[in-house]
Design a protein around this motif. Structure first.
Motif, PDB file in Angstrom:
ATOM      1  N   VAL A  52     114.829  85.618  40.915  1.00 53.97           N
ATOM      2  CA  VAL A  52     114.986  86.861  41.680  1.00 53.97           C
ATOM      3  C   VAL A  52     114.979  87.999  40.661  1.00 53.97           C
ATOM      4  N   VAL A  53     114.088  88.980  40.894  1.00 61.20           N
ATOM      5  CA  VAL A  53     113.882  90.009  39.876  1.00 61.20           C
ATOM      6  C   VAL A  53     114.105  91.404  40.457  1.00 61.20           C
ATOM      7  N   VAL A  54     114.900  92.201  39.759  1.00 62.53           N
ATOM      8  CA  VAL A  54     115.065  93.619  40.089  1.00 62.53           C
ATOM      9  C   VAL A  54     114.360  94.379  38.968  1.00 62.53           C
ATOM     10  N   LEU A  55     113.210  94.941  39.292  1.00 63.78           N
ATOM     11  CA  LEU A  55     112.419  95.619  38.255  1.00 63.78           C
ATOM     12  C   LEU A  55     112.633  97.129  38.354  1.00 63.78           C
ATOM     13  N   CYS A 102     106.597  81.755  39.219  1.00 64.07           N
ATOM     14  CA  CYS A 102     107.040  82.247  40.528  1.00 64.07           C
ATOM     15  C   CYS A 102     108.013  83.400  40.324  1.00 64.07           C
ATOM     16  N   ALA A 103     107.964  84.403  41.205  1.00 58.67           N
ATOM     17  CA  ALA A 103     108.946  85.491  41.135  1.00 58.67           C
ATOM     18  C   ALA A 103     109.148  86.082  42.516  1.00 58.67           C
ATOM     19  N   GLU A 104     110.413  86.348  42.807  1.00 61.52           N
ATOM     20  CA  GLU A 104     110.763  87.111  44.011  1.00 61.52           C
ATOM     21  C   GLU A 104     111.128  88.505  43.527  1.00 61.52           C
ATOM     22  N   ILE A 105     110.246  89.456  43.808  1.00 63.38           N
ATOM     23  CA  ILE A 105     110.482  90.837  43.364  1.00 63.38           C
ATOM     24  C   ILE A 105     111.222  91.557  44.488  1.00 63.38           C
ATOM     25  N   THR A 106     112.417  92.039  44.177  1.00 68.06           N
ATOM     26  CA  THR A 106     113.249  92.606  45.241  1.00 68.06           C
ATOM     27  C   THR A 106     112.868  94.048  45.556  1.00 68.06           C
ATOM     28  N   PHE A 107     112.901  94.352  46.855  1.00 71.52           N
ATOM     29  CA  PHE A 107     112.625  95.706  47.325  1.00 71.52           C
ATOM     30  C   PHE A 107     113.875  96.567  47.185  1.00 71.52           C
ATOM     31  N   ARG A 108     114.462  96.533  45.991  1.00 70.90           N
ATOM     32  CA  ARG A 108     115.661  97.350  45.764  1.00 70.90           C
ATOM     33  C   ARG A 108     115.345  98.526  44.876  1.00 70.90           C
ATOM     34  N   SER A 149     108.989  96.731  58.793  1.00 67.79           N
ATOM     35  CA  SER A 149     108.083  97.625  58.063  1.00 67.79           C
ATOM     36  C   SER A 149     108.033  97.290  56.563  1.00 67.79           C
ATOM     37  N   GLN A 150     109.169  96.933  56.002  1.00 69.86           N
ATOM     38  CA  GLN A 150     109.151  96.504  54.588  1.00 69.86           C
ATOM     39  C   GLN A 150     108.322  95.231  54.420  1.00 69.86           C
TER      40      GLN A 150
END
Ligand code: 3PG
Length: 221
Positions: free
Chosen positions: A20-23, A43-49, A77-78
């Motif tokens: 889980v990645v917060v970029l 693999c990466a889960e890029i967070t919509f934060r 929508s996200q």
């Protein structure tokens, strides 16, 4: 459609770990991708934060070696924006039937979060059979996962939230666990400092731990 839906979840299960990645800066994305690939964890889960999420997914999603998804997706929508950017799977922290339905319409696999038996029943009602257990650590860790797995034998889990490398093997060994998620592999600080070799080290350590845990689980007693 069915093949697309099965594809990403099968890949997640084969890989066994979802970083889980917060970029904070999309310019870190290429180095992140290379670091994960070098560690054998593509693999990466890029967070919509962060504002950088969409651009990072756009960049990483073009690399055929990587399975890139969007995390912290809270609204339909996200989900649309994430899929338009190239996300191949969607993760939500909680269960929202509208997000799940929109993902189904978009033909993208979705891992909704659940934290209770009520959430699990809502997920099953929507035809979901793989969920994110979130926040796994704060909910009680493996005992909570076992307690939820018992009444829902068809449900499978991606425990995420508060998971550390030290707990990875125990989660990965549980037969209802598809993969384990967490930010410890590519945390914000390492990315900000450009310490990509440490991300590679953590990625390969996690992959090796899951492989060993699964071997033990499958080995005859
Ligand atoms: C998530 O979005 O899944 C979590 O923030 C990841 O949790 P962790 O930072 O405790 O690993």
């Amino acid at each position: 459609m069915a093949r697309a839906l099965i594809g990403a979840l099968e890949q997640i299960e084969a890989i066994g770990v979802v970083p889980v990645v917060v970029l904070d800066d999309a310019r870190s994305a290429p180095a992140l991708g290379e670091a994960l690939i070098a560690g054998g964890l593509p693999c990466a889960e890029i967070t919509f934060r962060t504002d950088a999420a969409q651009a990072a997914i756009e960049q990483l999603g073009q690399d055929p070696r990587l399975l890139v998804g969007a995390g912290t997706v809270l609204t339909p929508s996200q989900a649309e924006h994430a899929v338009a950017a190239g996300a191949r799977f969607i993760v939500s922290p909680g269960f929202d039937a509208d997000v799940v339905r929109r993902c189904r319409e978009l033909e993208v696999p979705v891992l909704p979060g659940i934290a209770t038996a009520t959430d699990a029943m809502a997920a099953l009602r929507e035809g979901i059979d793989v969920v994110k257990l979130f926040p796994a650590g704060a909910l009680g860790g493996l005992p909570m996962l076992k307690a939820l797995a018992a009444p829902f034998p068809t449900l499978r889990f991606v425990p995420t939230g508060g998971v550390t490398q030290a707990q990875l093997a125990d989660y990965a060994r549980h037969p209802a666990v598809v993969a384990v998620g967490g930010s410890w592999i590519a945390p914000r600080e390492l990315l900000a400092e450009g310490r990509v070799e440490e991300i590679t080290r953590r990625a390969s350590e996690a992959v090796a731990t899951v492989a060993e845990a699964r071997d033990r689980e499958r080995a005859p007693a």
